[in-house]
Motif scaffolding. Sequence first.
Motif, PDB file in Angstrom:
ATOM      1  N   HIS A  93      45.914  50.685  47.443  1.00  0.00           N
ATOM      2  CA  HIS A  93      46.449  50.317  46.134  1.00  0.00           C
ATOM      3  C   HIS A  93      45.658  49.119  45.622  1.00  0.00           C
ATOM      4  CE1 HIS A  93      49.134  49.122  42.958  1.00  0.00           C
ATOM      5  NE2 HIS A  93      49.231  47.938  43.496  1.00  0.00           N
ATOM      6  N   ILE A  94      44.882  49.317  44.553  1.00  0.00           N
ATOM      7  CA  ILE A  94      44.115  48.219  43.949  1.00  0.00           C
ATOM      8  C   ILE A  94      45.051  47.431  43.050  1.00  0.00           C
ATOM      9  CG2 ILE A  94      42.199  47.585  42.440  1.00  0.00           C
ATOM     10  CD1 ILE A  94      40.749  50.085  43.452  1.00  0.00           C
ATOM     11  N   ARG A  95      45.256  46.185  43.397  1.00  0.00           N
ATOM     12  CA  ARG A  95      46.158  45.310  42.658  1.00  0.00           C
ATOM     13  C   ARG A  95      45.426  44.587  41.528  1.00  0.00           C
ATOM     14  NH1 ARG A  95      47.898  42.823  46.702  1.00  0.00           N
ATOM     15  NH2 ARG A  95      49.797  44.000  46.888  1.00  0.00           N
ATOM     16  N   TYR A  96      44.145  44.323  41.734  1.00  0.00           N
ATOM     17  CA  TYR A  96      43.419  43.487  40.777  1.00  0.00           C
ATOM     18  C   TYR A  96      41.946  43.834  40.858  1.00  0.00           C
ATOM     19  CZ  TYR A  96      41.430  39.097  38.959  1.00  0.00           C
ATOM     20  OH  TYR A  96      40.719  38.154  38.262  1.00  0.00           O
ATOM     21  N   ALA A  97      41.289  43.947  39.721  1.00  0.00           N
ATOM     22  CA  ALA A  97      39.842  44.161  39.664  1.00  0.00           C
ATOM     23  C   ALA A  97      39.310  43.386  38.469  1.00  0.00           C
ATOM     24  CB  ALA A  97      39.520  45.641  39.518  1.00  0.00           C
ATOM     25  N   CYS A  98      38.191  42.694  38.676  1.00  0.00           N
ATOM     26  CA  CYS A  98      37.647  41.877  37.594  1.00  0.00           C
ATOM     27  C   CYS A  98      36.148  41.688  37.775  1.00  0.00           C
ATOM     28  CB  CYS A  98      38.333  40.513  37.578  1.00  0.00           C
ATOM     29  SG  CYS A  98      37.936  39.542  36.112  1.00  0.00           S
ATOM     30  N   LEU A  99      35.442  41.635  36.664  1.00  0.00           N
ATOM     31  CA  LEU A  99      34.016  41.332  36.639  1.00  0.00           C
ATOM     32  C   LEU A  99      33.864  39.888  36.187  1.00  0.00           C
ATOM     33  CD1 LEU A  99      30.958  42.474  36.513  1.00  0.00           C
ATOM     34  CD2 LEU A  99      31.379  42.429  34.067  1.00  0.00           C
ATOM     35  N   PHE A 100      33.150  39.091  36.967  1.00  0.00           N
ATOM     36  CA  PHE A 100      32.901  37.695  36.619  1.00  0.00           C
ATOM     37  C   PHE A 100      31.432  37.516  36.311  1.00  0.00           C
ATOM     38  CE2 PHE A 100      36.698  37.364  39.249  1.00  0.00           C
ATOM     39  CZ  PHE A 100      37.486  36.520  38.484  1.00  0.00           C
TER      40      PHE A 100
END
Length: 102
Positions: free
Chosen positions: A9-16
């Motif tokens: 289960h992916i809770r959070y994904a972000c590109l920085f």
Amino acid sequence: MSLDKLNPHIRYACLFNNFHFKKEMSFCYDCRLFYIKQGNGRIYVEGKTYEFTENTVVFFPPGTGYRFLADTYDDNFIILVFDFDLVDNFSFLKQSLSTGTA
């Protein structure tokens, strides 16, 4: 846990585009996957240092202490961050569990 129980289960994904580098160690509360899309540097993990270059993937299980140190601190460092559980028991938690620091 047996393999038949895996249901990530992916809770959070972000590109920085400008990843925030901390001076202190961070500790992940959940599984963490980093994809270094662009940039070079080192990562300190539990007393050891590892070099990384672009197109490197780093996985940490919960409770891992780490610290990134990049060779450049500008928009040339791009990283994708994924926080996830290996099972969906806590899928009701929608936000990142963030990190602890020491």
